[in-house]
Design a protein around this motif. Structure first.
Motif, PDB file in Angstrom:
ATOM      1  N   GLY A   1      -0.102  82.771  61.402  1.00  0.00           N
ATOM      2  CA  GLY A   1      -1.249  82.536  61.998  1.00  0.00           C
ATOM      3  C   GLY A   1      -1.816  83.521  62.928  1.00  0.00           C
ATOM      4  O   GLY A   1      -2.997  83.244  63.483  1.00  0.00           O
ATOM      5  N   ALA A   2      -1.010  84.584  63.488  1.00  0.00           N
ATOM      6  CA  ALA A   2      -1.648  85.284  64.661  1.00  0.00           C
ATOM      7  C   ALA A   2      -2.803  86.087  64.103  1.00  0.00           C
ATOM      8  O   ALA A   2      -2.872  86.553  62.952  1.00  0.00           O
ATOM      9  N   LYS A   3      -3.565  86.566  65.246  1.00  0.00           N
ATOM     10  CA  LYS A   3      -4.751  87.655  64.801  1.00  0.00           C
ATOM     11  C   LYS A   3      -4.579  88.598  65.746  1.00  0.00           C
ATOM     12  O   LYS A   3      -3.461  88.606  66.677  1.00  0.00           O
ATOM     13  N   SER A   4      -5.621  89.469  65.672  1.00  0.00           N
ATOM     14  CA  SER A   4      -5.402  90.729  66.556  1.00  0.00           C
ATOM     15  C   SER A   4      -5.198  90.209  68.071  1.00  0.00           C
ATOM     16  O   SER A   4      -4.787  90.972  68.760  1.00  0.00           O
ATOM     17  N   ALA A   5      -5.927  89.136  68.522  1.00  0.00           N
ATOM     18  CA  ALA A   5      -6.173  88.784  69.810  1.00  0.00           C
ATOM     19  C   ALA A   5      -4.473  88.268  70.410  1.00  0.00           C
ATOM     20  O   ALA A   5      -4.430  88.367  71.485  1.00  0.00           O
ATOM     21  N   ASP A   6      -3.730  88.141  69.592  1.00  0.00           N
ATOM     22  CA  ASP A   6      -2.349  87.750  69.812  1.00  0.00           C
ATOM     23  C   ASP A   6      -1.258  88.981  70.033  1.00  0.00           C
ATOM     24  O   ASP A   6      -0.269  88.661  70.502  1.00  0.00           O
ATOM     25  N   MET A   7      -1.644  89.997  69.623  1.00  0.00           N
ATOM     26  CA  MET A   7      -0.916  91.292  69.988  1.00  0.00           C
ATOM     27  C   MET A   7      -0.538  91.593  71.202  1.00  0.00           C
ATOM     28  O   MET A   7       0.556  92.079  71.463  1.00  0.00           O
TER      29      MET A   7
ATOM     30  N   ALA B   1     -10.560  96.411  70.553  1.00  0.00           N
ATOM     31  CA  ALA B   1     -10.207  96.092  71.655  1.00  0.00           C
ATOM     32  C   ALA B   1      -8.918  95.569  71.908  1.00  0.00           C
ATOM     33  O   ALA B   1      -8.171  95.753  72.645  1.00  0.00           O
ATOM     34  N   ASN B   2      -8.631  94.607  70.927  1.00  0.00           N
ATOM     35  CA  ASN B   2      -7.435  93.818  71.004  1.00  0.00           C
ATOM     36  C   ASN B   2      -6.211  94.604  70.600  1.00  0.00           C
ATOM     37  O   ASN B   2      -5.157  94.600  71.167  1.00  0.00           O
TER      38      ASN B   2
ATOM     39  N   LEU C   1      -1.431  98.127  72.371  1.00  0.00           N
ATOM     40  CA  LEU C   1      -0.897  99.442  72.410  1.00  0.00           C
ATOM     41  C   LEU C   1      -0.603  99.883  73.706  1.00  0.00           C
ATOM     42  O   LEU C   1       0.258 100.574  73.974  1.00  0.00           O
ATOM     43  N   ALA C   2      -1.463  99.801  74.621  1.00  0.00           N
ATOM     44  CA  ALA C   2      -1.352 100.102  75.953  1.00  0.00           C
ATOM     45  C   ALA C   2      -0.411  99.509  76.740  1.00  0.00           C
ATOM     46  O   ALA C   2       0.376  99.980  77.254  1.00  0.00           O
TER      47      ALA C   2
END
Length: 276
Positions: free
Chosen positions: A94-100, A140-141, A146-147
């Motif tokens: 269920g994860a999205k990019s915001a969860d990365m 942005a996510n 990555l940062a």
């Protein structure tokens, strides 16, 4: 040297400088890692690859230990036995990019030397086209995740994997009554899979726009990875371009890769990564 030759030599030198300036840094494989982690969603969790609506992490293309799948972990273990037991699956169904960003923090705390990231299917596969993640938000996510990896694991290698072509899922599954029933009953990826047999222009255009969103996401992944530097490798859209078949998708939801699909995902993504 004649004036013409001097001019040609100067032009050749200038061209070489331009090529050097515009060629992205080549990912450096370095030695095979002794620990790895995977970031992502239900695909990376191996969801529906071995049981009814459950995660099957042993069959994850990335960190699984199922010999049929032959994951990244098993391929690395074949050349570096020290990685044994250090295959950490930090993905969440269920994860999205915001969860990365949060998952990246977990990987940092684990001190791993290799990270795979496959994310974006849930950013595009939503209840409707209007609820897809905007491209700028997605980027942005990804940048923030990555940062965090780069700051916390400066020597780790990161493989960024392209999002599969979800329009192909519609293409190979729309003729299957079982697939259509599953998509409707479970409300799967309705942004793409709603009205699967419709040829109305509105539905055709919607599917094309959703596919374009996936293309745009993958473009952002490539750019973000290039900006990261030589420790990051993008798969050059190998997974997106792979022409998967319906037989490689779970017959429980006709969306997630089954064991065969996970094996193909492992093979394609690993071959287009660091390749230890």
């Amino acid at each position: 040297m004649t004036l013409a030759r001097r001019a040609l030599a100067a032009l050749a030198g200038a061209t070489a400088l331009v090529l050097l300036a515009t060629t992205p840094a080549v990912a450096d494989p370095g030695p095979p890692p002794s620990a790895m982690a995977s970031l992502g969603d239900s695909i990376t969790r191996g969801f529906n690859a071995c049981g009814w609506y459950v995660d099957c992490t042993s069959r994850s293309f990335s960190t699984g230990d199922n010999s049929t799948v032959n994951s990244h972990y098993l391929r690395i273990r074949a050349v570096n036995p020290n990685i044994q037991g250090r295959n950490l699956n930090d993905a969440r169904s269920g994860a999205k990019s915001a969860d990365m960003y949060g998952q990246a923090g977990t990987a940092v705390s684990q001190g791993v030397g290799y990270v795979t990231m496959l994310i974006g299917a849930n950013d595009a596969c939503t209840s409707s086209e209007s609820t897809m993640t905007p491209v700028a938000t997605y980027r942005a996510n990804i940048d923030s995740a990555l940062a965090r990896l780069k700051a916390g694991l400066p020597n780790a290698r990161v493989l960024v994997i392209s999002i599969p072509d979800i329009q192909r899922l519609w293409s190979v599954g729309k003729g299957s009554g079982s697939a259509r029933t599953a998509w409707s009953a479970f409300g799967i990826c309705q942004s793409m899979l709603a009205n699967p047999t419709s040829t109305a222009q509105a539905d055709v255009d919607r599917r094309n726009r959703v596919r374009q969103r996936v293309v745009d996401f993958n473009t952002q992944l490539a750019q973000a990875c290039a900006a990261y530097g030589p420790n990051c490798d993008f798969d050059d859209n190998a997974v997106f371009n792979y022409p998967f078949a319906l037989s490689q998708v779970s017959t429980w939801d006709y969306f997630h890769p089954n064991t065969s699909g996970q094996a193909v995902l492992a093979s394609v993504s690993y071959a287009n990564g660091f390749g230890w």
